[in-house]
Every structure is written in structure tokens, then in C-alpha cells.
Design an enzyme around this catalytic site. Sequence first.
Site: not given
Length: 287
Positions: A23-25, A28-29, A149, A155
Site C-alpha cells: 500500500g501507500a501507493l 512507481g506502483h 520492481g 528482493q
Amino acid sequence: MEIVRDTNGLRGLERCILVPTMGALHAGHAALIRLAAHHAGERSVPVVVSVFVNPTQFNEQSDFEKYPRDLDADAALAKDAGATHIFAPTVEVMYPQNAQGGEGRVPALPKVADGPMLEDHFRPGHFKGVCQVCLRLFEITNCAAALFGEKDWQQLQTIRALVTQEQLNTTIIPAPTVREWDGLAMSSRNRHLAPTDRARAVALSRALEAASTVNDIKQAERIGREVLDAAWVQTEYFAIRDAETLTGVREGRPARALVAGRVSLGAGKGDVRLIDNAPWPGFVRRV
Ligand code: AMP
């Protein structure tokens, strides 16, 4: 666009394209979701954006608690970018046997390299939590593909290794890092930066750019650290590694410069940890 809260709501969404997020998009998202929608359009399948602040990947409880949460804003951004569904589960839905995930299926940490990765040293257990949540998401959504991403390079490599280790039928699609006008990689953590902190934070991408013009690895790493020091960013690592295995650079294989640093916010306000990475050599910030 529909908001789904539990696994029942995922019925009929099999072979979707998944975009896992906390969340907290931000923009970039949004780029990730647009890319997912592009792939989904070709196959006529749903685009599911998961929004779940995963407790098992945080090193500090306070960090978990203060993570920004605003589902209405996230839903608006996701819808605009082409999502068909938001999956916003509770901890109990994600980890039913035990709210902390203790009894859920926790995969062995997949082997990306022979030794620990750079992040492992500074965030022990972090990738274990990331693998746990991603495996659970892949299993309950039964997604055909999932987007990650390049901003979180270690990751991305870990998730690729997870898919191989667990023999999952999920394609991992990487998405390029989206940057601010001056090169700062977009991050949910940037909102904690006051203008003066923000001006120092751009040193991470400047360091990557400065190092990418130097062909000697040791010298490039030194120059990267110097740029960070000059901006009073506390360097956790600035290292050039094999892009895939994250071990030492080998002749003829792609390399990646990886950086993590802390920008202190002034008396008593703590700091913000930022990460970034870029191909090495030859990285130019898009300004
Ligand atoms: P997060 O919610 O921060 O865990 O991120 C969710 C996904 O968005 C991860 O795959 C991230 O790598 C990706 N992401 C976050 N910031 C960016 C960015 N600036 N550019 C591209 N992808 C990003």
C-alpha cells in the site's frame, strides 16, 4: 474495480496477474500496475493488486506500526492504473493458523548466492518474511504472473529463486525503477523526508551515477561512498555485485551497483532508510 477482503473473494480470479504491495501507493506502483494491465490485456485476465502490510518482514515493530495505510487512496490509484481488483486481507486471512504467521507455511530462504546478501546483514529475517507472504499470495491467488520492481533488486532475485525452489507455475515480471525528476527512486518512505532531507536523499542516485562512470570496481565503490558521505547520508553499503547471483563481479556478466543508506531527520526524529540500485557501469539518472 472490486475490493476483496478474503480468499472467497478471490474465486474466479485464477491465473490473474498479481502486483504485491504494502500500500501507500505512488507513481512507481502505478507504473507496475499499468505494466500488469498491459500483460493482462493480452491474456484477458484480471489484474489483482494486493495491499497488505506484512508484519513478518519488519525488523522493528515501530516501523510496522508507522507504515502509512490509506486504502481509499490506494484503491483510487490502482483503479486509475488499470487494476480490476484490490486484495486487502487482514493478518488472520493471510496467516490463518497464527496471526503472526508462526504456523503458516514458511518456505526455506531460497538461495540466491552462496553467502548472505547485502540486505541480510542489515535486515536479518526480512527476506524470510517476504518469501512467506509472497508464497502465500501466489498460492491463494493462483496467479499466472506477478510483477516486482527493480527498485528492490535483491528482493526481485530472491523471489525468482523462490519460484524456482518451490517449482511454482508463476512468471516473475520485472519492472524498471521509477524516479523523481532529480533521480531519487520513488518510495513510500520518501514522504517522511522534509525538503532538506529530500535534498540529501538524492545522493543515493547521484552516487550510483558517479560510480557508473568509473570502470575499476574498488574505485567506483569508493566514489559512490564519497558522494554519500558528502551529503551526510550514513552508508550501510555501496557495493558492485554480479547482477543475478549478487556475489562478486565476474568478467562478461552483467553487474549491478547496490546502495543502502540512512538519512537522519534531525534531533530526536530518527532516520529514514533508503535503498537504490542501477546497472554498472553506464547508469544515467533520468533528469
Ligand atoms: P512496496 O509496497 O514498497 O513493498 O512495493 C511493492 C512493489 O512495488 C515492489 O515490487 C517494489 O519493488 C515496487 N516498487 C516500489 N517502488 C518502486 C519504484 N520507484 N519503481 C518501481 N517499482 C517500485
